[in-house]
Design a protein around this motif. Structure first.
Motif, PDB file in Angstrom:
ATOM      1  N   LEU A 100       0.964  -1.227  -0.083  1.00 37.54           N
ATOM      2  CA  LEU A 100       0.018  -0.039  -0.112  1.00 37.54           C
ATOM      3  C   LEU A 100       0.986   1.285  -0.075  1.00 37.54           C
ATOM      4  CD1 LEU A 100      -2.803  -0.542   2.362  1.00 37.54           C
ATOM      5  CD2 LEU A 100      -3.051  -0.110  -0.175  1.00 37.54           C
ATOM      6  N   MET A 101       1.820   1.200   1.048  1.00 38.15           N
ATOM      7  CA  MET A 101       2.784   2.249   0.925  1.00 38.15           C
ATOM      8  C   MET A 101       3.347   2.632  -0.426  1.00 38.15           C
ATOM      9  SD  MET A 101       4.190   1.798   4.636  1.00 38.15           S
ATOM     10  CE  MET A 101       4.920   3.266   5.308  1.00 38.15           C
ATOM     11  N   GLY A 102       3.852   1.460  -1.009  1.00 38.85           N
ATOM     12  CA  GLY A 102       4.514   1.839  -2.261  1.00 38.85           C
ATOM     13  C   GLY A 102       3.601   2.300  -3.478  1.00 38.85           C
ATOM     14  N   ALA A 103       2.408   1.789  -3.277  1.00 38.59           N
ATOM     15  CA  ALA A 103       1.421   2.506  -4.345  1.00 38.59           C
ATOM     16  C   ALA A 103       1.069   3.797  -4.076  1.00 38.59           C
ATOM     17  CB  ALA A 103       0.179   1.521  -4.249  1.00 38.59           C
ATOM     18  N   LEU A 104       1.037   3.980  -2.828  1.00 39.83           N
ATOM     19  CA  LEU A 104       0.931   5.588  -2.394  1.00 39.83           C
ATOM     20  C   LEU A 104       2.021   6.326  -2.925  1.00 39.83           C
ATOM     21  CD1 LEU A 104      -1.511   6.635  -0.635  1.00 39.83           C
ATOM     22  CD2 LEU A 104       0.293   6.753   1.270  1.00 39.83           C
ATOM     23  N   PHE A 105       3.152   5.941  -2.799  1.00 39.83           N
ATOM     24  CA  PHE A 105       4.246   6.524  -3.356  1.00 39.83           C
ATOM     25  C   PHE A 105       3.948   6.721  -4.838  1.00 39.83           C
ATOM     26  CE2 PHE A 105       8.391   6.850  -5.546  1.00 39.83           C
ATOM     27  CZ  PHE A 105       9.040   7.771  -4.602  1.00 39.83           C
ATOM     28  N   LEU A 106       3.798   5.794  -5.663  1.00 38.54           N
ATOM     29  CA  LEU A 106       3.516   5.922  -7.016  1.00 38.54           C
ATOM     30  C   LEU A 106       2.460   6.988  -7.348  1.00 38.54           C
ATOM     31  CD1 LEU A 106       3.885   2.271  -8.231  1.00 38.54           C
ATOM     32  CD2 LEU A 106       5.723   4.304  -8.415  1.00 38.54           C
ATOM     33  N   VAL A 107       1.472   6.865  -6.787  1.00 41.96           N
ATOM     34  CA  VAL A 107       0.092   7.708  -6.861  1.00 41.96           C
ATOM     35  C   VAL A 107       0.935   9.316  -6.527  1.00 41.96           C
ATOM     36  CG1 VAL A 107      -1.794   8.847  -5.928  1.00 41.96           C
ATOM     37  CG2 VAL A 107      -1.545   6.353  -6.186  1.00 41.96           C
ATOM     38  N   GLY A 108       1.537   9.522  -5.416  1.00 39.37           N
ATOM     39  CA  GLY A 108       2.097  10.739  -5.188  1.00 39.37           C
ATOM     40  C   GLY A 108       2.984  11.238  -6.192  1.00 39.37           C
ATOM     41  N   GLN A 109       3.834  10.441  -6.651  1.00 40.98           N
ATOM     42  CA  GLN A 109       4.578  10.847  -7.937  1.00 40.98           C
ATOM     43  C   GLN A 109       3.741  11.338  -9.246  1.00 40.98           C
ATOM     44  OE1 GLN A 109       7.749   8.374  -8.839  1.00 40.98           O
ATOM     45  NE2 GLN A 109       9.104   9.908  -8.636  1.00 40.98           N
ATOM     46  N   VAL A 110       2.781  10.401  -9.471  1.00 39.38           N
ATOM     47  CA  VAL A 110       1.823  10.706 -10.634  1.00 39.38           C
ATOM     48  C   VAL A 110       1.296  12.227 -10.529  1.00 39.38           C
ATOM     49  CG1 VAL A 110      -0.281   9.964 -11.684  1.00 39.38           C
ATOM     50  CG2 VAL A 110       1.704   8.486 -11.440  1.00 39.38           C
ATOM     51  N   TYR A 111       0.818  12.272  -9.338  1.00 39.73           N
ATOM     52  CA  TYR A 111       0.111  13.422  -8.866  1.00 39.73           C
ATOM     53  C   TYR A 111       1.094  14.792  -8.924  1.00 39.73           C
ATOM     54  CZ  TYR A 111      -2.361  17.070  -6.254  1.00 39.73           C
ATOM     55  OH  TYR A 111      -2.802  18.525  -5.742  1.00 39.73           O
ATOM     56  N   GLU A 112       2.212  14.449  -8.546  1.00 45.12           N
ATOM     57  CA  GLU A 112       3.398  15.455  -8.681  1.00 45.12           C
ATOM     58  C   GLU A 112       3.634  15.731 -10.052  1.00 45.12           C
ATOM     59  OE1 GLU A 112       7.048  14.514  -7.191  1.00 45.12           O
ATOM     60  OE2 GLU A 112       8.089  16.629  -7.462  1.00 45.12           O
ATOM     61  N   TYR A 113       3.940  14.856 -11.152  1.00 49.67           N
ATOM     62  CA  TYR A 113       4.123  14.916 -12.588  1.00 49.67           C
ATOM     63  C   TYR A 113       3.136  15.806 -13.027  1.00 49.67           C
ATOM     64  CZ  TYR A 113       7.804  11.389 -13.088  1.00 49.67           C
ATOM     65  OH  TYR A 113       8.950  10.689 -12.915  1.00 49.67           O
TER      66      TYR A 113
END
Ligand code: HEA
Ligand code: HEA
Ligand code: CUA
Ligand SMILES: [Cu+2]
Lengths: 207, 560, 322
Positions: free
Chosen positions: A115-128
């Protein structure tokens, strides 16, 4: 064969058997973790290459980031960093669990890590999607996307590894305190991805 | 010492004798995890690419027979040498090294297979797609910016071909990294228990050094290629000065891989030579530890000399000096090897079969390439000859005179083991003399061409260089002819060659303890380390010869 | 095995030394040397040739002697003497090459310094470098999409140590474009497709490139420097021999890389003045025209046409480009 100066017993095929070698034969040692570690040396060299290129640009170009590059927001990536670093600790709990033959512990901790990993990816996509520059805006922007993107790819692979472990752990006895290579490999990989992120974060966001 | 230790292990007979299955030809076209099958697959594939790369070289030399560009137009010419260089390096020498490593390592250390057989097969099966990908670029306009592919040129010429080139190299690079993981793990972890690190054949030492280089250097090439592909396809400007990028960064990253790559290409054959010389000279290798550690020294130094390819490029003066000195130092460990080999054959009882001839040809030709390499390392001199035929001469002396001759030496040496048949010596010797003479006729005059002012990578050149160029072209044709006896020999001996038996050379390393070709799991039983790998003549004199060691020593000395 | 020390070896050693010394000086492999720097490079090359000849004869000698002397006799199945090493000998053959490469390195260093390679301007002093690039604002930078003076380090060969800091006698800007060299004399307002220099005067070339990497090579002067787009480079040298020399592009720069050659004319002082006069009237306009076109927008053959004569490309080749 011809008359050899070498003691024929030396070159002829010799059968032998002994207690020690029987255990060696067939069920040979598990070198897979060694292999994973060696593989990670190679992986870290790719990142090292990219980081070095980044540093060269940074130190040789008169203006870095090039004029007109918008400031990077630190809040979201900061949270993401904390999230990723903590996930490494969470994951380690999973490995500790399996060492005690605690499969459900493994599942829980690895589930949280995923979950935390997925959250990281979501955060990154949001940042992008909220950045004011694109891949080809300038050299800094390109480096930013290539570095974080390549790292994000590794997070994705790590996430898939964790999911694979979770999938396999459905079957009772697939992992045990004695045999849990998959767990260890996924964990080592995840720690690697984590360490790379810390360096990357320092280079790209902080320096 | 170790001999005794192993002998004590010799106890009762084995209970479980596995019936070895026989290999069928289909095995060689499938995803097979046997390291011997994979070794042969690598070998055959790389030979196919040798002939393709050689045919391209034939095109190059034919074009260069005249100063004008009349055989092919200049653009096609650029494609010829780009593909020639790429194929020869990435699809001929590097996979051929992997072929030897795959076939020999488990046999030499008494293992059943590689540490990760499936990974091994995956590594091999990346080669055919990668190479076919590269060849397919001929249909879309092959890359034309040299095997070095310097931007910005590589970003604006033959874009499709360039993209294909990048992806093909990424594939083959991944393949060699996976291979290296296997070699390293196998050598370090799977030796039979009695084989200490100093009982290991020197080939294994050289593969440790090679694999370390692959692991450290190849990923950096991947990084460079990833950035290059972004520039090429997406339009970023990492290496494109028009958008603020810096082409010199690419050069650094490229050579950080490609200089170590030249040692990746030579070290396996250094190892092979260290195996071959003692066997056919019937003498122990001279200075085992010195040779072993010099491989590691070469690998280490090889990582810190890359900018010697950039002496006239974007490197400031002090950096040029640093890289000059580190480069020169490589002559020392390499010299240790060369001198030790000379001392190994000196005073021996040499059988001049094809393998030994190629091995001695190797020393002879590699020496020339090494000496010109040290000259190139000198900055003021390199500024004159950089990017000229002097460099082309150097690189062929080390790559053809070194790697390729070493490869043939190894090929003839282990052919009986791999096929169970002896090679035809007459054809083998014809092959050697044609190759060796052709090699020198082709590449020796190139030194002079470069010094006099002929730059490389040109289809058009000053007519005053024509005579020398014609000589080179003739030499190249001789080399092309030399492959005929080789091909005939290999195919003929495969069916008709004399049966080889287990150990036709009376060699001491473990691969000769099993049948030829080896059984599917290599050794019917765990092999025994009867002696260290090169103990020729150590304890046999008291049995077969009435001469004492001292007497022989005295004789050799007196004759010197 | 001991280090052999009997009479034969001694004689062989002497012969080897003599042959190496002789060949190192008489190989005749280099073209004429047209500057002092060139003679210096020849000196280091001769030294390396001497060393290489010696090592060549030594190792090939061992191989040839072994080939004839240490043949296994037909039915001899015994092994050779079991010699596994000889520490003093190994130390010797580690130490000697180490000393040799040390000598070659130090000597190369000296020569490189004498050629001006360690002039702070080209070596690593960035502050000096910034001044330099400001000086040559007449370089055709505005035309190309980037600005070479933006602070990247200057590279190449600077002034010889005794002339460092002095202004060169003559400065010429050199621009490499696919497939021609364009020279301009900023102080004189002239230029063209070939280079004319007075003998005995120190000249500084400011080298840049407009499209891809080229490399400016003068074989008779033994000097070469890549022209890298976006970077400054300099070559400083003093021709000392009147004559006509090739200028060659040594870095692959596209299909007609091989055709990117032109001429360097080293004139006596009087001839140089005469040439200057003939130029000052005529070429100013030509040059502007030559530079004002953007090579990227022309097809290769259009672009090459004006230079065809100068760079030796015949009309047939031009046609092939299309
Ligand atoms: C198998 C491949 C291989 C090997 C082993 C080497 C070995 C060496 N190479 Fe080479 N090199 C290439 C392949 C190789 N090279 C290629 C492909 C290129 C061109 C790339 C391109 O641009 O396309 C190149 C280019 C190249 C350059 C750049 C030239 C230029 O572009 O301007 C330089 C410069 O320093 C160099 C140096 C050396 C040196 C010092 C060694 C040393 O390792 C050699 C050491 C060996 C010896 C010295 C001989 C034995 C030693 C003794 C007998 C001891 C005594 C000797 C002395 C004291 C001198 N090489
Ligand atoms: C292992 C590496 C390797 C090998 C084995 C060779 C082998 C040969 N090379 Fe290669 N070469 C390189 C690596 C290698 N080369 C590299 C890296 C470059 C630099 C590329 C670049 O600049 O980017 C280069 C560049 C290069 C050039 C310079 C091109 C230029 O700068 O303009 C030349 C010119 O003569 C040349 C010639 C040859 C020849 C004649 C052979 C011969 O030894 C080949 C002999 C073999 C055969 C001929 C094959 C067998 C015969 C047949 C299959 C029959 C068909 C034959 C004919 C039609 C003639 N090579
Ligand atoms: Cu310009 Cu080659
Ligand atoms: Cu190199």
């Amino acid at each position: 064969m011809q008359s050899s100066t070498i003691d024929p017993s030396k070159t002829a095929l010799n059968y032998h058997n002994s207690e020690e070698t029987v255990t060696q034969h067939g069920a040979h040692h598990d070198f897979r973790m060694f292999g994973v570690a060696v593989f990670l040396i190679a992986e870290s060299m790719i990142f090292l290459g990219l980081f070095t290129a980044f540093l060269i640009y940074k130190s040789t170009l008169p203006e870095w980031p090039p004029a007109g590059t918008p400031e990077l927001d630190l809040l979201l990536p900061g949270i993401n960093t904390i999230n990723l670093i903590s996930s490494s600790f969470v994951m380690h709990k999973g490995q500790s669990a399996i060492k005690k033959n605690d499969i459900s512990g493994l599942k829980i901790w690895f589930g949280i890590t995923a979950l935390m990993g997925a959250l990281f990816l979501v955060g990154q996509v949001y940042e992008y999607s909220h950045l004011e520059f694109g891949l080809t805006t300038n050299l800094f922007a390109s480096s930013f996307f290539v570095l974080t993107g390549f790292h994000g790819l590794h997070v994705t692979v790590g996430l898939l590894l964790i999911l694979a472990v979770l999938w396999r752990s459905r079957k009772a006895n697939h992992y045990s305190s004695a045999e849990h290579f998959g767990v260890e490999a996924a964990e080592l990989y995840w720690h690697f991805v984590d360490v790379v992120w810390i360096i990357l974060f320092a280079l790209v966001y902080l320096l | 010492m170790s001999t005794q230790a192993t002998e004590s292990l010799l106890t009762k007979d084995s209970g479980q004798g596995k019936e070895p299955k026989q290999r069928v030809w289909q095995d060689y076209f499938t995803f097979n995890t046997d390291h011997k099958v994979i070794g042969i697959q690598y070998m055959v594939t790389s030979f196919v690419f040798y002939f393709i790369g050689g045919a391209l070289a034939g095109g190059i030399r034919t074009e260069l027979a005249t100063p004008a560009s009349d055989f092919v137009d200049p653009e096609t010419y650029n494609r010829l040498f780009t593909m020639h260089g790429t194929i020869m390096i990435f699809f001929w020498i590097i996979p051929a090294g992997a072929a030897f490593a795959n076939y020999l390592i488990p046999l030499m250390i008494g293992a059943e297979d590689m540490a990760f057989p499936r990974l091994n097969a995956v590594a091999f099966w990346m080669v055919p797609p990668g190479s076919l990908l590269l060849l397919s670029s001929f249909f879309f306009g092959a890359p034309e910016s040299g095997w070095t592919s310097y931007p910005p040129l590589s970003l604006i010429s033959s874009k499709v071909g360039e993209g294909i080139w990048i992806f093909s190299l990424l594939v083959i690079g991944t393949s060699s990294i996976l291979g290296a993981i296997n070699f390293l793990t196998t050598i370090l972890k799977m030796r039979i228990p009695t084989m200490g690190i100093y009982q290991m054949p020197l080939f294994c030492w050289s593969m440790i050094a090679t694999s370390a280089l692959v692991l450290i250097a190849t990923p950096v090439l991947a990084a460079a290629l990833i950035l290059l592909s972004f520039d090429l396809i997406v339009g970023t400007n990492f290496f494109n000065p028009a958008g603020g990028g810096d082409p010199v960064v690419y050069q650094h990253m490229f050579w950080f891989y490609s200089h170590p790559a030249v040692y990746i290409m030579i070290l396996p054959f250094f190892g092979a030579i260290s195996e071959i010389l003692p066997v056919h000279a019937r003498k122990p290798i001279f200075g085992y530890r010195a040779i072993a550690y010099s491989s590691l020294a070469i690998a280490f130094l090889g990582l810190i000399v890359w900018a010697h390819h950039m002496f006239s490029s974007g490197t400031p003066g002090w950096l040029r000096m640093f890289f000059m000195i580190t480069t020169m130092v490589i002559a020392v460990p390499t010299g240790i090897k060369v001198f030790s080999w000379c001392a190994t054959i000196w005073g021996g009882k040499i059988s001049f079969n094809s393998s030994m001839l190629f091995a001695m040809g190797f020393i002879s030709a590699f020496l020339i390439g090494g000496l010109s390499g040290v000259m190139l390392a000198s900055v003021p001199f390199d500024i004159h000859v950089h990017d000229t035929y002097f460099v082309v001469a150097h690189l062929h002396y080390v790559l053809f005179g070194g790697s390729v001759l070493g490869l043939f030496a190894g090929f003839y040496h282990w052919y009986p083991k791999v096929t169970g048949r002896m090679i035809n010596e007459t054809l083998g010797k014809i092959h050697f003399f044609l190759t060796f003479i052709g090699l020198n006729i082709t590449f020796l005059p190139m030194h002079q061409l470069g010094l006099l002012g002929m730059n490389r990578r040109v289809a058009l050149y000053d007519p005053k260089f024509q005579t020398l160029n014609i000589i080179c072209t003739v030499g190249a044709y001789i080399m092309a002819v030399s492959t005929l006896p080789f091909i005939i020999n290999v195919l003929w001996s495969l069916k008709r060659g004399a049966k080889a038996g287990r150990n036709p050379w009376r060699a001491l390393t473990l691969e000769w303890q099993t049948s030829s070709p080896p059984a599917i799991e290599n050794f019917a039983e765990e092999p025994i380390l009867w002696s260290e790998p090169y103990e020729y003549g150590i304890d046999s004199y008291s049995i077969d010869s009435d001469q004492q060691v001292e007497a022989i020593l005295a004789e050799v000395k007196a004759d010197v | 095995m001991n280090i052999p020390s009997n009479i034969t070896t001694l004689i062989a050693g002497i012969v080897l030394t003599l042959v190496s010394l002789w060949y190192g000086k008489n190989h005749g492999l280099m073209p004429v040397a047209a500057s002092e720097d060139a003679s210096r490079v020849d000196d280091i090359f001769n030294l390396m040739m001497t060393v290489a000849t010696g090592l060549f004869i030594l190792v090939q000698g061992v191989l040839i002697v072994s080939f004839f002397k240490f043949r296994r006799r037909k039915d001899d199945q015994t092994d050779g003497p079991p010699i596994e090493g000889n520490i003093p000998l190994e130390i010797l053959w580690t130490a000697i090459p180490a000393v040799i490469v040390l000598i070659i390195s130090v000597y190369s260093f000296e020569i490189y310094n004498a050629m001006g390679g360690l002039d702070p301007m080209v070596s690593h002093d960035r502050a000096k470098m910034a001044q330099m690039s400001e000086g040559d604002s007449s370089a055709p930078q505005n035309l190309i999409a980037f600005n070479p003076g933006k602070g990247a380090i200057a590279l190449g060969l600077g002034a010889t140590p005794n002339k460092q800091g002095e202004a060169p006698d003559l400065t010429v800007n050199v621009l490499g474009v696919q497939y021609a060299w364009i020279f301009s004399y900023p102080d004189l307002g002239i230029g063209g497709g070939d280079l004319h220099l007075p003998v005995g005067k120190q000249v500084r070339l400011n080298i840049s490139a407009a499209d891809v990497i080229h490399s400016f090579w003068l074989p008779e002067f033994r000097i070469k420097q890549d022209a890298i787009p976006g970077r400054d480079a300099v070559l400083t040298f003093t021709p000392n021999r009147v004559g006509e020399y090739p200028i060659i592009c040594a870095e692959l720069c596209g299909s007609y890389h091989g055709g990117m050659v032109t001429k360097l004319y080293v004139h006596s002082t009087e001839d140089y003045q005469a040439w200057l006069q003939s130029q000052q009237i005529a070429t100013t306009d030509d040059l502007k025209e030559a530079i004002a076109i953007n090579p990227a927008q022309l097809s290769d053959s259009e672009f090459l046409a004006p230079y065809a004569g100068e760079i030796g490309i015949d009309s047939q080749t031009l046609q092939q480009i299309q």
